[in-house]
Design a protein around this motif. Structure first.
Motif, PDB file in Angstrom:
ATOM      1  N   CYS A  59      28.221  -0.977  47.043  1.00  0.00           N
ATOM      2  CA  CYS A  59      27.829  -0.260  48.255  1.00  0.00           C
ATOM      3  C   CYS A  59      28.163  -1.140  49.450  1.00  0.00           C
ATOM      4  O   CYS A  59      28.044  -2.360  49.382  1.00  0.00           O
ATOM      5  N   CYS A  95      24.571  -2.403  50.599  1.00  0.00           N
ATOM      6  CA  CYS A  95      23.625  -3.011  49.666  1.00  0.00           C
ATOM      7  C   CYS A  95      24.387  -3.869  48.673  1.00  0.00           C
ATOM      8  O   CYS A  95      25.540  -3.596  48.368  1.00  0.00           O
ATOM      9  N   CYS A 144      25.275   5.193  46.138  1.00  0.00           N
ATOM     10  CA  CYS A 144      24.367   4.060  46.034  1.00  0.00           C
ATOM     11  C   CYS A 144      22.962   4.614  45.826  1.00  0.00           C
ATOM     12  O   CYS A 144      22.475   5.386  46.645  1.00  0.00           O
ATOM     13  N   CYS A 166      20.385   3.277  48.857  1.00  0.00           N
ATOM     14  CA  CYS A 166      20.351   3.736  50.252  1.00  0.00           C
ATOM     15  C   CYS A 166      20.924   5.137  50.399  1.00  0.00           C
ATOM     16  O   CYS A 166      20.851   5.726  51.460  1.00  0.00           O
ATOM     17  N   TYR A 169      24.058   5.942  50.274  1.00  0.00           N
ATOM     18  CA  TYR A 169      25.422   5.948  50.795  1.00  0.00           C
ATOM     19  C   TYR A 169      26.378   6.530  49.764  1.00  0.00           C
ATOM     20  O   TYR A 169      26.283   6.255  48.573  1.00  0.00           O
TER      21      TYR A 169
HETATM   22 ZN    ZN Z   1      23.449   1.207  49.508  1.00  0.00          ZN
END
Ligand code: ZN
Ligand code: ADP
Length: 793
Positions: A509, A512, A527, A530, A532
């Motif tokens: 990510c 992250c 991800c 989060c 994403y």
């Molecule tokens: Zn993430």
């Protein structure tokens, strides 16, 4: 002399704040009050009525208004909040915020009224000129275009100099919902009616008591409705509408059984506790389908018969329609179900009913622990081993199981923790006599616990296959017999990671430090920390390679594989990707119950509260998912999952069977789970915990530091390391000096943590207090204190 109050605000600052109040009001602790804080309007809770202010009197501002006539937070909840605040090192204002339903907040509307125009200040003049032009009053938003900053500060100063007056109006965020209704007042008359009017009259005669205008106006025009009103056939009136979340619940007669011997014995002990009206904490260790829920229901009835109220906590996951229906069938109108899918309006409605005493039972996930019930006699925590009782998103980082015991103690109530797989710390508490142990070792109706077979996946011929030969054969067999199958994999998506076959690079990510999960449905990488998302790259971003290896399979891939292996089977997948709508849970359940589904595949979501008699085979696709995490509770969680999933099998006369696939067949969590031997597992685990100084032998806390700049965070942490070395009572605890957390970055924030272990909780508290007063945390760094953390990732 002025009068002062201390106010707690819902912000992440330890202190409370002093305000003065006018003679016309009499504040009480627990009331809400509207104040200015940092040039903002804030709603706070009165926490003290000091004789002398704690700060410079000249700086003290007056409150705007006290909202509640009576304290919103009663004495009991107030003390409870103080305790939580102290134990978890969380500002009490944030504890109140967690306790109250969001819908209770008020919005402030401010009107600026011009009083005088004499001033020399340029900004003031600009404002005055505008208000004059606007007819001598305006709102704050009206003034935004003047681009004066800080606007609100200026206005307050103008108010002080009596140039303007700020009129404040407070509006409930959630307004009452009032709708137009129609009432029939006469159905015969000499008046002549047109055919359409007659049709409406006839229609109304066959309606239930409460007739909504909105429903009628779908079929009939307003002019026809009005005509009937003019002719005095109907009356149109306003009616307040309350939400009714039970409207789509299937209502049925409560099932009652003769209790089993074990149930009778266990209930007897609980009832003795309830009769005494003293604090008692019980841990009910009952195997799956031993009839725990039935015990809860009887205990609740007993508490009610003593004029007491009750709270029952269940993990969000098990707030399935099946569970809710069951409680509803017994308690009907006096039960308030609080779950996360409720709107703010619905939640507020139930909160009010609980506070008024119209509902006597609150059922819901962890926050239901704060139900404003008076006369609390019983708190039940079902599936007490569940991690979801710990709040981890925002402070207070409390654990509702532990706080349930505390609230019970404060109220001389009975606390009943129930599970088939006790939390190690809870079971330990029965050994050191903090809780009394209750055991139910047999299933009801002479069902036997299912047999578990462990398959060593290393011995399989083809290592790329998801299913062992044995599990494939068993599935085939059950499909032929028209019995149902449940498959569990605690990982959603298609593949846990994607790795370049050429250079080994794992796709991460961007925000992250986590590998992204591949989702095949939309060919996206996602991800799970989060949210994403990006599309799957064609080439490796590092070396340009075209070939990728996919990590361990998630539910998506397993579903595809199942469809391929058993093309005629009816398969449904249940995980957070598929159950986004409010009713999709219910739909799947109905389909399974009615036999429209052969294979139910899912994550954790499917292991709780399910009771389907025709499921005779359970497959755990990989019993290793938990074990790969760097977490001292990994084995415990693995054991729990296997036992809980296995518990879904054989809940009728038909015997159940469980296949556990693993690459670690010798692992003790799997070995003990296979024998359904909780005590054996417990002793083994306890021994390890003692050796490694983990709970229950030590208390644990962690302080987490977050910053979006790695360099800066690291150098700051070096400073902290030195500081901590100066702590005078270091021999009373173990401090693991600052290191990057196992997940070193989430949402662009780099993460460092300090772990603290101590034999006695007060030593942890002392350290944290010392830390607070001796270590300066710059405000650009976010710090989070987690007492009794569940996750150390
Ligand atoms: Zn993430
Ligand atoms: P647990 O909560 O321990 O998993 P439940 O209370 O859900 O167990 O009971 C399992 C099933 O057995 C439920 O369908 C329940 O209605 C039924 N049951 C519970 N107690 C009895 C009993 N004494 N006799 C017959 N059936 C029972």
């Amino acid at each position: 002399m002025k009068n002062y109050i201390e106010v707690a605000l819902p912000i992440n600052i330890e202190e409370t704040f002093t305000y003065s109040y006018p003679k016309s009001v009499t504040p009480q602790i627990g009331q809400r009050v509207i104040v200015n804080f940092n040039y903002r309007i804030q709603t706070g809770i009165i926490v003290g009525l000091p004789e002398k202010p704690a700060c410079d009197e000249a700086k003290i501002k007056e409150i705007h208004e006290i909202i509640d006539e009576k304290p919103l937070i009663n004495k009991e909840l107030f003390t409870f909040a103080q305790w939580i605040s102290r134990y978890y090192h969380c500002p009490i204002g944030l504890v109140f915020k967690a306790m109250l339903p969001a819908g209770i907040n008020v919005n402030t509307i401010e009107k600026i009224v011009l009083k005088k125009t004499e001033t020399k200040d340029k900004d003031f003049l600009k404002i005055i000129k505008y208000i004059e032009k606007n007819g001598n009053s305006c709102t704050i938003e009206d003034l935004n275009h003047l681009k004066i900053s800080p606007l609100y500060k200026n206005l307050l100063e103008m108010e002080e100099r009596e140039l303007v007056e700020i009129e404040r109006q407070y509006k409930r965020k959630i307004q009452k919902k009032v709708v137009n209704c129609i009432r029939l007042i006469s159905d015969s008359s000499d008046e002549l009616l047109s055919p359409k009017q007659q049709e409406l009259l006839h229609f109304l005669q066959n309606q239930p008591e409460l007739i909504f205008m909105a429903d009628i106006s779908k079929e009939f025009s307003y002019s026809i409705i009005n005509k009937l009103k003019e002719k005095n056939f109907i009356d149109i009136y306003k009616q307040e509408i309350h939400p009714d979340i039970f409207s789509d619940i299937v209502q049925h007669e409560p099932l009652t059984f003769e209790l089993t011997e074990e149930q009778t014995e266990v209930l007897g002990k609980i009832e003795a506790g309830l009769d005494e009206q003293n604090f008692h904490a019980f841990l009910l260790h009952g195997v799956t389908s031993s009839g725990k829920t039935e015990v809860y229901i009887r205990a609740m009835k007993n508490a009610l018969s003593h004029g007491k109220t009750a709270i029952i906590l269940i993990p969000e996951i098990s707030l399935t329609p099946q569970t809710v229906e069951r409680f509803y069938s017994h308690f009907g109108d006096i039960i308030a179900v609080l779950h996360s899918k409720l709107s703010d309006r619905e939640r507020l409605h139930y909160w009010n009913l609980l506070k008024k005493g119209e509902k006597k039972i609150a059922i819901g996930p962890r926050s239901a622990l704060f139900a404003p019930l008076e006369n609390l006699g019983l708190i039940i925590v079902d599936e007490e081993h569940e991690n979801t009782y710990k709040q981890h998103e925002r402070p207070p980082l409390y654990n509702a199981r532990d706080m349930a015991v505390l609230r019970g103690k404060m109220n001389n109530a009975v606390v009943l923790l129930g599970t088939a797989t006790p939390y190690i710390e809870s079971y330990y508490n029965t050994q050191n006599k903090k809780y009394s142990l209750l055991t139910m070792s047999k299933r009801v109706k002479n069902q036997i616990l299912p047999k578990l077979t462990v398959v060593d996946m290393r011995q399989e011929e083809d290592h790329t296959e998801i299913f062992s030969k044995l599990l494939r054969d068993k599935i085939e067999d059950r499909l032929n017999k028209k019995e149902q199958i449940l498959l569990f994999q605690n990982r959603r998506g298609y593949a846990s990671y994607v790795q370049c076959a050429k250079c080994g690079h794992v796709l991460q990510c961007k925000d992250c430090n986590i590998s992204m999960t591949y989702h095949s449905r939309n060919k996206k990488m996602k991800c799970h920390y989060c949210g994403y998302e990006r599309s799957m790259p064609r080439k490796c971003p590092e070396c340009g390679g075209y070939i990728f290896n996919f990590g361990s399979p998630g539910t998506e891939k397993i579903e595809q594989n199942l469809q391929f292996l058993f093309p005629t089977a009816r398969i449904v997948r249940m995980d957070t990707d598929t159950t986004t709508k409010k009713n999709s849970f219910q739909n799947v359940f109905d389909q399974v119950r009615n036999g429209y589904i052969d294979i139910l595949l899912g994550t954790q979501m499917i292991i709780k509260g399910l009771d389907f008699p025709n499921i005779t085979l359970v497959g755990i696709v990989s019993a290793d998912v938990n074990l790969n995490l760097p977490d001292f509770r990994a084995s415990e969680r693995n054991f729990q999952h296997i036992i809980q999933v296995a518990g879904r099998a054989g809940r009728s006369e038909k015997e159940g069977e469980v296949i556990v696939q693993t690459f670690n067949p010798k692992h003790y969590s799997i070995q003990y789970a296979q024998k359904q031997n909780f005590l054996g597992f417990y002793e083994h685990e306890l021994h390890l915990r003692q050796e490694l100084h983990y709970p229950p032998f030590t208390k644990l806390a962690r302080i987490l530091f977050l910053l979006n700049n790695e360099e800066r965070l690291r150098s700051y942490m070096d400073g902290i390391r030195h500081k901590i070395a100066q702590y005078p009572q270091k021999n009373k605890l173990i401090i693991l000096s600052p290191t990057p957390a196992p997940i070193s970055k989430i949402r662009k924030q780099y993460r460092y943590h300090i772990l603290i272990k101590a034999e006695h909780q007060p030593n942890i508290n002392r350290f944290i207090e010392w830390f607070h007063s001796n270590v300066k945390i710059p405000n650009y760094i976010k710090m989070q204190i987690d007492i009794d953390p569940i996750s150390l990732l």
